[in-house]
Structures are given as structure tokens and as C-alpha cells.
Design a protein around this motif. Structure first.
Motif, PDB file in Angstrom:
ATOM      1  N   ARG A 102       0.821  -1.224   0.000  1.00 50.79           N
ATOM      2  CA  ARG A 102       0.000   0.000   0.000  1.00 50.79           C
ATOM      3  C   ARG A 102       0.851   1.269   0.000  1.00 50.79           C
ATOM      4  O   ARG A 102       0.526   2.243   0.685  1.00 50.79           O
ATOM      5  N   ARG A 147       9.894  17.280   1.376  1.00 49.46           N
ATOM      6  CA  ARG A 147      11.054  17.079   2.256  1.00 49.46           C
ATOM      7  C   ARG A 147      12.354  17.156   1.468  1.00 49.46           C
ATOM      8  O   ARG A 147      13.413  17.408   2.011  1.00 49.46           O
ATOM      9  N   GLU A 191       9.346  23.504   4.349  1.00 49.22           N
ATOM     10  CA  GLU A 191       9.671  22.920   3.040  1.00 49.22           C
ATOM     11  C   GLU A 191       8.597  23.303   2.028  1.00 49.22           C
ATOM     12  O   GLU A 191       8.899  23.570   0.867  1.00 49.22           O
TER      13      GLU A 191
ATOM     14  N   HIS B  59      -8.858  15.176   6.836  1.00 51.93           N
ATOM     15  CA  HIS B  59      -8.673  15.224   5.392  1.00 51.93           C
ATOM     16  C   HIS B  59      -8.377  13.838   4.819  1.00 51.93           C
ATOM     17  O   HIS B  59      -8.730  13.524   3.693  1.00 51.93           O
ATOM     18  N   TYR B  60      -7.709  13.024   5.618  1.00 48.97           N
ATOM     19  CA  TYR B  60      -7.280  11.720   5.108  1.00 48.97           C
ATOM     20  C   TYR B  60      -8.291  10.636   5.443  1.00 48.97           C
ATOM     21  O   TYR B  60      -7.932   9.494   5.615  1.00 48.97           O
ATOM     22  N   GLN B  86       0.704   3.638   4.152  1.00 51.46           N
ATOM     23  CA  GLN B  86       1.526   4.589   3.399  1.00 51.46           C
ATOM     24  C   GLN B  86       1.734   5.954   4.078  1.00 51.46           C
ATOM     25  O   GLN B  86       2.857   6.458   4.109  1.00 51.46           O
ATOM     26  N   TYR B  89       4.740   5.995   6.530  1.00 60.07           N
ATOM     27  CA  TYR B  89       6.102   5.665   6.135  1.00 60.07           C
ATOM     28  C   TYR B  89       7.008   6.868   6.362  1.00 60.07           C
ATOM     29  O   TYR B  89       6.567   8.008   6.293  1.00 60.07           O
ATOM     30  N   ARG B  92       8.795  11.446   9.039  1.00 56.68           N
ATOM     31  CA  ARG B  92       7.772  12.395   9.467  1.00 56.68           C
ATOM     32  C   ARG B  92       6.442  12.089   8.775  1.00 56.68           C
ATOM     33  O   ARG B  92       6.226  12.446   7.640  1.00 56.68           O
ATOM     34  N   PRO B  93       5.528  11.415   9.462  1.00 59.07           N
ATOM     35  CA  PRO B  93       4.234  11.126   8.846  1.00 59.07           C
ATOM     36  C   PRO B  93       3.373  12.380   8.753  1.00 59.07           C
ATOM     37  O   PRO B  93       3.701  13.412   9.328  1.00 59.07           O
ATOM     38  N   PHE B  94       2.253  12.231   8.036  1.00 63.75           N
ATOM     39  CA  PHE B  94       1.391  13.382   7.774  1.00 63.75           C
ATOM     40  C   PHE B  94       0.643  13.893   9.002  1.00 63.75           C
ATOM     41  O   PHE B  94       0.245  15.027   9.062  1.00 63.75           O
ATOM     42  N   SER B 102       9.438  20.010  10.624  1.00 66.36           N
ATOM     43  CA  SER B 102      10.172  19.968   9.357  1.00 66.36           C
ATOM     44  C   SER B 102      11.671  19.796   9.582  1.00 66.36           C
ATOM     45  O   SER B 102      12.391  19.377   8.690  1.00 66.36           O
TER      46      SER B 102
END
Lengths: 287, 205
Positions: A102, A147, A191, B59-60, B86, B89, B92-94, B102
Motif C-alpha cells: 500500500r 522534504r 519545506e 482530510h485523510y 503509506q 512511512y 515524518r508522517p502526515f 520539518s
């Protein structure tokens, strides 16, 4: 009928990644918003290239007044390549594996790998070669992580640039890493805000413009312009935002003007790239 | 009119149909491998005095089955439970609740009953203030530093049995820079509490 069944199955297989892409593209202008226009650009370019090819073929036939030259006589069926099957099989294997991982990226690479595969099978080798630009442009459908901006020290460069301008006009500013602060507040040059999304979008435009340019100097300029423009535009933009914080307070950063400044920055970069374009060659090649 | 070849179309259609079987199983039927005995209990967050706990559709939402956020002594937290790994991963995840994630982060490993609990921490100082964000990810019943590697290792199992959920817990606290050590200690402690809460909720009765 068979063709429509293939199209339907293909859309079904890749529907998940298409929805994911749509979500990535509309998430914010700082990220991959420009990618919404990439499929349109690809289709428009492919349409132009294939139409021009057909027109050139007819012109050659008319000029010769006889049966077409050997190259033109190749029908798509005779010109197809079984390598297309290999590309499609690999692309489909990626989608299946991605059911487990995924990552969506693996599915996306599978989707992109299928495009030249289908072109080789449906249009033939010669037309696939002609379509190299739209196929390469499909790489700009890949949502990139902002990033990467950190890897090229873009936020650091922009924040330092803001301090340089502030020093020039005698404004007292403190910079800690990528955070720029004045007495009434400050902000982090993230960023997203550093203009990396703009560089990605500008590179896509520069690739199209550079392809239809004869002058090597102009091509070199188009290659380097997205990077230089991002720095040259986003430093003053950051300074204007800092002035906004100074005169209107921190709330200024949550207003429409923050977003608008990003859009304007990209439009300026786009305008500069279009000024560098070889318009005569563009008209000749794409009509 | 551009002519298209139909020479290999039948072979292509067969290939597409074969690939459609696992895709349909995962995306249409939605096979899943729930590894938590009582997933509903995860929402009952009472760790170290968490208050104003509320479910939230963010949002997700397409990727998220449970999204809870709330406050704990002035710190904001989110708890996300998703079948799609996903977004979790990478470093730094969302979903981080903090704004300042950052910059570079630090990985802090806390030992809890012999289990390594990796907690990633971002510390951002602005003038005399500090904002600290700490996150914890739990995948296939254990805390992980990153979801990518374990999801790769278990790819074959996932392909046949369906995905396992990812639990993501993130918390952000802010204060005077002189209190940075204490704020960080509190956030880490809360995340360790979140792991214990997960363990208790998900262990078989």
C-alpha cells in the motif's frame, strides 16, 4: 469491444492509485497541485504529435504522387512490439505487490510503466518513439515529497535571504535555523513554503519548452531557470510576508494573501520561463 | 483517425483480469487482518488525564478508520488508526499535531517491560519558547520506528491475509524553553502510557 474491455479493466486496476493521486494533487498548492494539469498536457501533446505525424504523412504522399515511402507503409499491427507485453506485465505485478505494501507509489510506477507498454502494443514502435515527450512527462505525475527541499537546503537559503533583505532595509530580524522572527512574531520557512513545489512544476514546463528549442544556450537557461527563479522569487516573497507579520500581526499568515503570494510566485516563474521559450520552433512543431 | 492495433489485446485483457483478482480482494472486498482483540477500546483514551477526547474526520478520512484527538494538560494529541500504512512511512508522517516537524528529529528508545518503544521527537525553539512533538507508531502489535520496513517484510502475508492496521499516536506540547526537558519527559511518558493502553486493549482476553 475488446479495446473497451481492456480500458475498463485497466481503469479498475488503477482506480485506487488514481484516487490517491487526486487527493495528493488537491491537498494544497504547496505540494503537487500542478500535476492536475500534467495529464491534460500529455494528452494535448500526444494529440498534436500524432496529428502532425498523420499530416506529414499525407503531405509526403501528396508530394510523391505515388504510394507512400516504406516507413509510412508500416501499419500499427505490423509495427507492434512484444516488449509492450513485458512492460504491462511488470506494471501489473507492481500493482499486485502494492496491494500488500500500500505504498501507492509502486502502483503509480506500475501505471506509468504500462503507458509505454500500451503505446508499443496499440500504436507501434515508430509512434511510441514520437511520443517520448508525453511519456516522459508522465513522470511529473509522481507526487514528490517537499522534504526534498530540505536536502537541497532551500528553506535555509530562503530564510537567510529574507535576513539579507531585512538587513539591507535596516529591519531587526533573528534567524534560528529556518525560523525568521521579529519583535511582533515570526514564521518558519517550511519545506512547503520554500517554493520546492514551484521548482517541480517549473521543471515540467521547462522540459516541454526546452524540447522545442534549437538553441543550446536557451536549453541550458531553461534547465537552470526553475532553480534560480525559485530562490529569486521566494526570498522577496518571504520578506513581504515578514512585513505582513510586522504591520498586521501573526494573523496575516493565515489570510488568503499567504496562499496568494505562493500562486503569484509560481505565475512569475512561469512567465519568465515562457519568455525564454523558442516560440517559432514551438509553433512549427506543435502548430 | 489514429489506427490502433488489436493484435495483442486478448493477451493484455487476460493479464489484466488475473491482476484484478488480488486487487478486487484488497480494494473491493477489503480483506483485513485485525490483530487487536478490542479495537473499540483504543478510543477510550484516559491516559494520564486526557480530556476533550473527540473523534474527528480529517482530510485523510479515506485511509483512516479511527481518528481521535484531544488535550492532555495543555498538550494536543492525535490517535490515528488506519488500514493504509503509506501515510506513516518515513521519518515524518502526515498526521503530526505539531507545526514544527520539518527540522531534524531524534529517535528515543524507551524500554517498557522488555519491549523497545521507539519515540521520534522534534524540538523547535522560537525565541524563548519551545514546541515539542513526539510520535509513536504501532504496527502488527508492536511499536516500530518506521512502518515501511515491517510492511515490506510482511508483504506476502498481507497479500493473502489482508493488511494489519497502523496505530499512530502523536502529541505536541509547548512552553517556555527553560521547561523543554520537563515537557519532553511528559510527552514521552504519555506516549509510553498510550503503548500500554494499546497493549491492554489488544491483548486476547
Amino acid at each position: 469491444m475488446l479495446l473497451w474491455a481492456v480500458v475498463a479493466a485497466y481503469l479498475f486496476l488503477f482506480s485506487s492509485v488514481v484516487f490517491w493521486l487526486a487527493e495528493q494533487y488537491v491537498h494544497g498548492i504547496w505540494w503537487n497541485g500542478h500535476s492536475l494539469f500534467v495529464p491534460l498536457l500529455m494528452v494535448a501533446l500526444a494529440d498534436r504529435i500524432l496529428r502532425k505525424d498523420e499530416k506529414d504523412k499525407k503531405d509526403r504522399k501528396a508530394r510523391a504522387g505515388s504510394p507512400s515511402p516504406a516507413g509510412d507503409a508500416i501499419s500499427p499491427t505490423a509495427d507492434t512490439s512484444a516488449w509492450g507485453l513485458l512492460l504491462i506485465a511488470t506494471g501489473l505485478a507492481m500493482v499486485v505487490v502494492d496491494c500488500a505494501i500500500r505504498s501507492q507509489y509502486l502502483s503509480l510506477f506500475g501505471l506509468l510503466l504500462c503507458l509505454p507498454g500500451f503505446s508499443l502494443l496499440l500504436l507501434g514502435v515508430r509512434k511510441t518513439r514520437l511520443l517520448w515527450l508525453p511519456l516522459v512527462l508522465s513522470l511529473f505525475l509522481i507526487p514528490i515529497s517537499t522534504r526534498l527541499a530540505e536536502d537541497i537546503y532551500l528553506p535555509q537559503l530562503i530564510s537567510q535571504g529574507i535576513v539579507w533583505i531585512a538587513d539591507l532595509v535596516g529591519m531587526s530580524v533573528i534567524r534560528v535555523e529556518t525560523t525568521v522572527s521579529i519583535a511582533s512574531g515570526g514564521f518558519n520557512v517550511s519545506e512547503d513554503c520554500s517554493g520546492f513545489g514551484g521548482i517541480y512544476a517549473s521543471l515540467c514546463v521547462a522540459l516541454v519548452l526546452g524540447t522545442y528549442t534549437h538553441s543550446r544556450g536557451r536549453i541550458a537557461l531553461l534547465a537552470i531557470a526553475p532553480w534560480l527563479l525559485a530562490v529569486a522569487i521566494n526570498i522577496p516573497r518571504g520578506f513581504v510576508l515578514l512585513l505582513g507579520v510586522k504591520y498586521f500581526g501573526m494573523g496575516f499568515l493565515t489570510t488568503f494573501w499567504h496562499t496568494a503570494s505562493g500562486i503569484v510566485a509560481f505565475w512569475i516563474a512561469l512567465g519568465a520561463l515562457l519568455l525564454l521559450a523558442d516560440w517559432r520552433t514551438l509553433r512549427e512543431e506543435l502548430g | 483517425m489514429i489506427r490502433l492495433s488489436d493484435r495483442h489485446l486478448l493477451v493484455v485483457l487476460l493479464m489484466l483480469l488475473v491482476a484484478a483478482v488480488p486487487v478486487a480482494a484488497h480494494y473491493v472486498v477489503g480483506i483485513r487482518n485485525e490483530d487487536c482483540a478490542d479495537p473499540a477500546a483504543l478510543k477510550r483514551l484516559t491516559i494520564n488525564g486526557a480530556t476533550e477526547v473527540a473523534e474527528w474526520k480529517g482530510h485523510y478520512s479515506y485511509a483512516v478508520t479511527q481518528f481521535t484527538r484531544g488535550d492532555v494538560r495543555g498538550a494536543r494529541f492525535v490517535w490515528v488508526r488506519s488500514w493504509v500504512p503509506q501515510p506513516f512511512y518515513g521519518e515524518r508522517p502526515f498526521y503530526t499535531p505539531g507545526r514544527h516537524t520539518s527540522g531534524p528529529s531524534q529517535l528515543e528508545i524507551v524500554q517498557v517491560d522488555g519491549v523497545d518503544v521507539p519515540i521520534r521527537v522534534w524540538e523547535q525553539r522560537v525565541l524563548s519558547n519551545v514546541e515539542i512533538t513526539a510520535i509513536l507508531r504501532i504496527y502488527r502489535g508492536r511499536p516500530v520506528a518506521d512502518v515501511f520496513e515491517p510492511s515490506l517484510v510482511s508483504a506476502m502475508d498481507t497479500l493473502f491475509n489482508g493488511p494489519s492496521p497502523v496505530d499512530f499516536v502523536g502529541i505536541t506540547g509547548a512552553g517556555h524553553a527553560s521547561n523543554a526537558v520537563e515537557i519532553r519527559r511528559n510527552l514521552t511518558k504519555w506516549l509510553v502510557g498510550a503503548w500500554t493502553h494499546h497493549l491492554q486493549s489488544c491483548q486476547s482476553p
